[in-house]
Design a protein around this motif. Sequence first.
Motif, PDB file in Angstrom:
ATOM      1  N   MET A  56       0.842  -1.186   0.000  1.00  0.00           N
ATOM      2  CA  MET A  56       0.000   0.000   0.000  1.00  0.00           C
ATOM      3  C   MET A  56       0.884   1.244   0.000  1.00  0.00           C
ATOM      4  O   MET A  56       1.856   1.334   0.750  1.00  0.00           O
ATOM      5  N   LEU A  57       0.533   2.196  -0.846  1.00  0.00           N
ATOM      6  CA  LEU A  57       1.315   3.423  -0.921  1.00  0.00           C
ATOM      7  C   LEU A  57       1.235   4.202   0.389  1.00  0.00           C
ATOM      8  O   LEU A  57       0.155   4.441   0.915  1.00  0.00           O
ATOM      9  N   GLU A  58       2.404   4.607   0.876  1.00  0.00           N
ATOM     10  CA  GLU A  58       2.508   5.391   2.097  1.00  0.00           C
ATOM     11  C   GLU A  58       3.033   6.791   1.841  1.00  0.00           C
ATOM     12  O   GLU A  58       2.873   7.679   2.674  1.00  0.00           O
ATOM     13  N   LEU A  59       3.696   6.990   0.698  1.00  0.00           N
ATOM     14  CA  LEU A  59       4.334   8.272   0.422  1.00  0.00           C
ATOM     15  C   LEU A  59       4.429   8.492  -1.084  1.00  0.00           C
ATOM     16  O   LEU A  59       4.697   7.559  -1.836  1.00  0.00           O
ATOM     17  N   ILE A  60       4.212   9.754  -1.493  1.00  0.00           N
ATOM     18  CA  ILE A  60       4.463  10.177  -2.865  1.00  0.00           C
ATOM     19  C   ILE A  60       5.603  11.179  -2.792  1.00  0.00           C
ATOM     20  O   ILE A  60       5.564  12.122  -1.998  1.00  0.00           O
ATOM     21  N   TYR A  61       6.626  10.962  -3.609  1.00  0.00           N
ATOM     22  CA  TYR A  61       7.823  11.793  -3.581  1.00  0.00           C
ATOM     23  C   TYR A  61       8.074  12.361  -4.969  1.00  0.00           C
ATOM     24  O   TYR A  61       8.193  11.605  -5.937  1.00  0.00           O
ATOM     25  N   SER A  62       8.140  13.692  -5.077  1.00  0.00           N
ATOM     26  CA  SER A  62       8.410  14.306  -6.375  1.00  0.00           C
ATOM     27  C   SER A  62       9.855  14.777  -6.434  1.00  0.00           C
ATOM     28  O   SER A  62      10.427  15.224  -5.438  1.00  0.00           O
ATOM     29  N   THR A  63      10.411  14.683  -7.636  1.00  0.00           N
ATOM     30  CA  THR A  63      11.801  15.057  -7.836  1.00  0.00           C
ATOM     31  C   THR A  63      12.030  15.425  -9.297  1.00  0.00           C
ATOM     32  O   THR A  63      11.111  15.381 -10.118  1.00  0.00           O
ATOM     33  N   SER A  64      13.256  15.747  -9.611  1.00  0.00           N
ATOM     34  CA  SER A  64      13.667  16.086 -10.974  1.00  0.00           C
ATOM     35  C   SER A  64      14.120  14.825 -11.722  1.00  0.00           C
ATOM     36  O   SER A  64      14.225  13.742 -11.131  1.00  0.00           O
ATOM     37  N   ARG A  65      14.438  14.983 -12.993  1.00  0.00           N
ATOM     38  CA  ARG A  65      14.990  13.883 -13.786  1.00  0.00           C
ATOM     39  C   ARG A  65      16.265  13.364 -13.139  1.00  0.00           C
ATOM     40  O   ARG A  65      16.429  12.165 -12.950  1.00  0.00           O
ATOM     41  N   ALA A  66      17.171  14.277 -12.767  1.00  0.00           N
ATOM     42  CA  ALA A  66      18.433  13.869 -12.136  1.00  0.00           C
ATOM     43  C   ALA A  66      18.176  13.170 -10.806  1.00  0.00           C
ATOM     44  O   ALA A  66      18.825  12.168 -10.487  1.00  0.00           O
ATOM     45  N   GLY A  67      17.218  13.686 -10.037  1.00  0.00           N
ATOM     46  CA  GLY A  67      16.872  13.053  -8.760  1.00  0.00           C
ATOM     47  C   GLY A  67      16.317  11.662  -8.953  1.00  0.00           C
ATOM     48  O   GLY A  67      16.618  10.745  -8.184  1.00  0.00           O
ATOM     49  N   ALA A  68      15.513  11.473  -9.991  1.00  0.00           N
ATOM     50  CA  ALA A  68      14.942  10.146 -10.274  1.00  0.00           C
ATOM     51  C   ALA A  68      16.022   9.163 -10.706  1.00  0.00           C
ATOM     52  O   ALA A  68      16.018   8.005 -10.295  1.00  0.00           O
ATOM     53  N   GLU A  69      16.953   9.629 -11.526  1.00  0.00           N
ATOM     54  CA  GLU A  69      18.002   8.730 -12.008  1.00  0.00           C
ATOM     55  C   GLU A  69      18.968   8.334 -10.886  1.00  0.00           C
ATOM     56  O   GLU A  69      19.595   7.278 -10.957  1.00  0.00           O
ATOM     57  N   ALA A  70      19.062   9.158  -9.836  1.00  0.00           N
ATOM     58  CA  ALA A  70      19.932   8.845  -8.694  1.00  0.00           C
ATOM     59  C   ALA A  70      19.154   8.217  -7.538  1.00  0.00           C
ATOM     60  O   ALA A  70      19.736   7.885  -6.507  1.00  0.00           O
ATOM     61  N   PHE A  71      17.847   8.043  -7.715  1.00  0.00           N
ATOM     62  CA  PHE A  71      16.967   7.583  -6.642  1.00  0.00           C
ATOM     63  C   PHE A  71      17.321   6.177  -6.173  1.00  0.00           C
ATOM     64  O   PHE A  71      17.596   5.292  -6.977  1.00  0.00           O
ATOM     65  N   ALA A  72      17.316   5.996  -4.874  1.00  0.00           N
ATOM     66  CA  ALA A  72      17.563   4.679  -4.280  1.00  0.00           C
ATOM     67  C   ALA A  72      16.499   4.422  -3.219  1.00  0.00           C
ATOM     68  O   ALA A  72      16.275   5.257  -2.345  1.00  0.00           O
ATOM     69  N   TRP A  73      15.857   3.283  -3.321  1.00  0.00           N
ATOM     70  CA  TRP A  73      14.793   2.918  -2.388  1.00  0.00           C
ATOM     71  C   TRP A  73      14.804   1.403  -2.276  1.00  0.00           C
ATOM     72  O   TRP A  73      14.742   0.709  -3.286  1.00  0.00           O
ATOM     73  N   ARG A  74      14.885   0.891  -1.075  1.00  0.00           N
ATOM     74  CA  ARG A  74      15.006  -0.565  -0.895  1.00  0.00           C
ATOM     75  C   ARG A  74      13.678  -1.292  -1.003  1.00  0.00           C
ATOM     76  O   ARG A  74      13.634  -2.452  -1.381  1.00  0.00           O
ATOM     77  N   GLU A  75      12.611  -0.624  -0.632  1.00  0.00           N
ATOM     78  CA  GLU A  75      11.285  -1.259  -0.666  1.00  0.00           C
ATOM     79  C   GLU A  75      10.687  -1.140  -2.067  1.00  0.00           C
ATOM     80  O   GLU A  75      11.117  -0.316  -2.866  1.00  0.00           O
ATOM     81  N   PRO A  76       9.659  -1.925  -2.360  1.00  0.00           N
ATOM     82  CA  PRO A  76       9.014  -1.823  -3.669  1.00  0.00           C
ATOM     83  C   PRO A  76       8.445  -0.416  -3.883  1.00  0.00           C
ATOM     84  O   PRO A  76       7.806   0.147  -2.992  1.00  0.00           O
ATOM     85  N   PHE A  77       8.688   0.145  -5.075  1.00  0.00           N
ATOM     86  CA  PHE A  77       8.144   1.461  -5.395  1.00  0.00           C
ATOM     87  C   PHE A  77       7.649   1.476  -6.828  1.00  0.00           C
ATOM     88  O   PHE A  77       8.001   0.621  -7.642  1.00  0.00           O
ATOM     89  N   ALA A  78       6.801   2.450  -7.117  1.00  0.00           N
ATOM     90  CA  ALA A  78       6.280   2.670  -8.462  1.00  0.00           C
ATOM     91  C   ALA A  78       6.722   4.061  -8.899  1.00  0.00           C
ATOM     92  O   ALA A  78       7.116   4.883  -8.068  1.00  0.00           O
ATOM     93  N   ALA A  79       6.640   4.333 -10.191  1.00  0.00           N
ATOM     94  CA  ALA A  79       7.098   5.630 -10.690  1.00  0.00           C
ATOM     95  C   ALA A  79       6.199   6.148 -11.805  1.00  0.00           C
ATOM     96  O   ALA A  79       5.766   5.386 -12.662  1.00  0.00           O
ATOM     97  N   ILE A  80       5.951   7.445 -11.750  1.00  0.00           N
ATOM     98  CA  ILE A  80       5.355   8.164 -12.872  1.00  0.00           C
ATOM     99  C   ILE A  80       6.470   9.050 -13.407  1.00  0.00           C
ATOM    100  O   ILE A  80       6.963   9.938 -12.716  1.00  0.00           O
TER     101      ILE A  80
END
Length: 134
Positions: free
Chosen positions: A1-25
């Motif tokens: 179940m989604l607990e958080l929505i996090y917005s970022t830039s292209r560079a932030g997305a390409e450097a993004f690290a998250w250990r738990e399952p996540f989805a992306a728009i």
Amino acid sequence: MLELIYSTSRAGAEAFAWREPFAAISITDPGSRPVSLPQASLVARCDLQFWDVERGELDVFDAAMARRALTFVRDECVGATLLLVHCEAGISRSTAMANALGRIHGIAVRHQNALFLDPNPLVTRLLDEQEATG
């Protein structure tokens, strides 16, 4: 179940690290290369391409894209704990998308570029309209 929505830039997305399952728009400019996202814990992805404008004849956020984003969150983010939403700068399109989806679904929202927020009103309006018409 989604607990958080996090917005970022292209560079932030390409450097993004998250250990738990996540989805992306992933929101990019029309004709730009797709963003490379970490695949290990990515469970679902929705790619949208539109210009960061409120009106125009071509490649503007529209009702079909709003429905696609809403359906994606409802149907494909099962099992994800976080929804990453990014655009090129992480200031307008992604913040509008994150804020509207957070409000619609009752999910907390955080922004990497919180000091520079300028949510795109067209994105907000169309997501709200499409949610209301179900």
